[in-house]
Write an enzyme that holds these catalytic residues in place. Structure first.
Site: not given
Lengths: 138, 138
Positions: A8, A81, A130
Site C-alpha cells: 500500500h 510512506h 514500511e
C-alpha cells in the site's frame, strides 16, 4: 531480500471521511474498507483498493500521533510512506542492518495483522518505507 | 471513471544512480530500467519494478525543472506523485472537471509513451495525482 509487492501507499489526511469522498467522487474508487483505529500507533486508518494495490488513508487519533506532526507541516495531507511486502520480517531486518541501514524500533503488528517495521528515511532517499510480513492467508 | 491500476509511484531524487543503488542493495530490487531523459518535462527518469507496480525515480535535468523546486524543499528526495491508469484520458478529464477538479494543462505524452495529465493537489488532499492512459499494447 527481494523487492516484494507494494502492499500500500500510506496517505496522511486530516479527515478519512473527506478523503474517501474524494477518492470515490473524483477517481471512481469503489472498494473502500471500514475505517478502524490502531490506538498503539495513534492513528485511524481506512484502505481504498486499486486493482493492484491499496491506498491506506491515515488520520491522527490525537495531537501526539506522528501523523499529527506530519499534518502540521502538510495541513492538506499528502503521501506519507510506501509499504512493501517481505517474506520474513526478521530476515529483512537482518539484511537491512547488515547493509548499514537503520530500522525504527522493534517489529510490531500493522494494519493488516502481520509484523511491520519502518526503515529510516535517511537510508532511503528521504522516503519512509514500511516493510510488512506477507500474510500467510494468501 | 473507475479507479485503475497504480501504474507507478513517482519518487524525486537528486541522483538516480544513488537511488538505484539504494533500491538494489537495501530492498533487493532486480528489475531496473535504463534511465532516459524527458526533456519536455525537464526530467530524467528510471523505472524500478516491484512485482505489482513500478517506482519512477525522477531527477531534474536543470534548475528550472519542477523537480528541482521539489528538491529545494526536500533535499534528500521523497515521494512526488501517484500515477493511476485510466482507459481514456479525455473521458477522465471530462469526469474530473465535471466534478469541479482542476487538471494541470493539456494532456501530454508521459514516460510510458501514452497521454498523461496531472490533477491539482488541492483537489486530491495534498497529493499530486497523475492519470495515464493505459497502453494499448497489453
Amino acid at each position: 531480500m527481494t523487492l516484494g509487492r507494494l502492499n500500500h501507499v500510506g496517505v496522511a489526511t486530516p479527515s478519512i471521511e473527506r478523503s474517501v469522498e474524494t477518492y470515490r467522487t473524483l477517481l471512481g474508487a469503489t472498494v473502500i474498507g471500514v475505517p478502524f483505529d490502531l490506538p498503539a500507533q495513534g492513528v485511524r486508518v481506512c484502505f481504498v483498493d486499486a486493482p493492484n494495490t491499496q491506498i491506506e488513508l491515515i488520520e491522527p487519533l490525537d495531537d501526539a500521533s506522528p501523523i499529527a506532526g506530519f499534518l502540521r507541516k502538510n495541513p492538506a495531507g499528502g503521501q506519507h510512506h510506501l509499504c512493501f511486502e517481505v517474506a520474513d520480517i526478521h530476515a529483512a531486518i537482518a539484511d537491512l542492518t547488515g547493509n548499514g541501514a537503520t530500522v525504527l524500533g522493534e517489529p510490531r503488528i500493522g494494519a493488516h495483522g502481520t509484523p511491520i517495521v519502518f526503515v529510516h528515511p535517511r537510508d532511503m532517499g528521504g522516503l519512509l518505507v514500511e516493510l510488512m510480513e506477507e500474510s500467510k492467508d494468501h
